[in-house]
Each structure stands twice: as structure tokens, then as C-alpha cells.
Design a protein around this motif. Sequence first.
Motif: not given
Length: 210
Positions: A147, A149-150, A153, A180-181, A183-188
Motif C-alpha cells: 500500500n 499511500i500508507e 503516510k 492524487e495518491e 495528496l491522500e497520503a499527506d492528508t492522512m
Amino acid sequence: MTKKIQFFALVLCLCLCSVSIASAEYTQQDCDKFYFSAQYDKAYQCLSSMAAEGDPQSQFNLAVLYHLGQGVAKDTSKTIYWLTRAAENGHPNAQFGIGAAYESGFGVEQDLAEAVKWYSKAANQGHAAAQTNLGVMYGNGEGVERNSIEALKWFRLAASSGSSKARRNAEVLAQYMSDEEILEADTMAAAWEPIISEKTDPLLNQSVHK
């Protein structure tokens, strides 16, 4: 993406922190005094007493003595025993250490899923080295489903605590991820908050950065 386990060379440095927990005979300050004056026999007695009463810091430090053979004969099985007890009681350095043991097969049968479990516990308490190693496990799909994204993070979180290894890993990984990926990781990462065990103090002196 890389990590260095360097299990005892980095993790099991004696982290003697004065705390309020005390046994009937000793306080943590007593153990500190004995250890830093090289009275290892007395340090062993002190830590053994407090560890038996369930003090996670003393359990972790006792594991160190068994590994180094200070005040007691070297004993890998007892090192792992006390390291595990401390980890089960929420000690983040012990959780990282037992995770590294399972990843490398030091004193236990190698089990990557078990390594991920303990790295996760330490990482969720804000342990930067555990966050870095957990990021690598996620990035490589070791003991857990891959993963990115994880992984990113955890690299971001470890890098924010000063881990140069995590910062480099994040830079490499991000090259293979979409905007997009990322951004998702940074948001998490931005939304993450540590989960501190009630049995231990927050990390006061985390010296292990990978």
C-alpha cells in the motif's frame, strides 16, 4: 526504499528515564544511579524487582542488561521475554525492538506479519524508527498487503520527527505515485494523532531515527 534494522545496536541502548513508579525496595532513580556508576549487579537487582511488579521501563531496561550481559549472564531468551513484556505493557521502544526481532528472526522465528503488528503499535505512539520501518513494510508488501499511500503516510510522519531515511524513502516512493495518491497520503499524515499507552509516558528521548 530501505531500512536498517540494527536491532540492539540502535534500539536497546539503555533508556533510563526517571519516573514516579517505584517498587517496595527501589525507585527508577536508584536503578539509574546503579547503572551509570557501573554497579551492574545492583542495577540488575533493582530492575528485576521493578520489572517483576510490571514497570514497562524497567522491563525494557532489564532486557538490555540480558542482551549486553551487564550484571547478569547474556541470555537471548530472557532478553526477548522481557522485551515482549515491556512491549505488551505499551513501551514504544520495546514494541519497536520486538518488531525488529520478528523481522530479522533474532531470538524468535521470523514472522513479518508479527513484525508489522509491533511496528504499528510503536508507530502509533509516534516512534519515528518504527514509522520508517512500517513504511518500508507497506511499500514492499512485507507482512502486509502492499500500500503505497500508507507507506508514504508513515514516511511523512517519521520525516517530520527528523528521520532522514524516511525523508529519502518518501522522495523515492513519491516518484511512482500519482498526485492524487500523494495528496491522500499527506492528508492522512496531517490528520494523524499519536495513541499513547496509559502505562507509559510519552516518548521523552527518542534517539533512534532511520
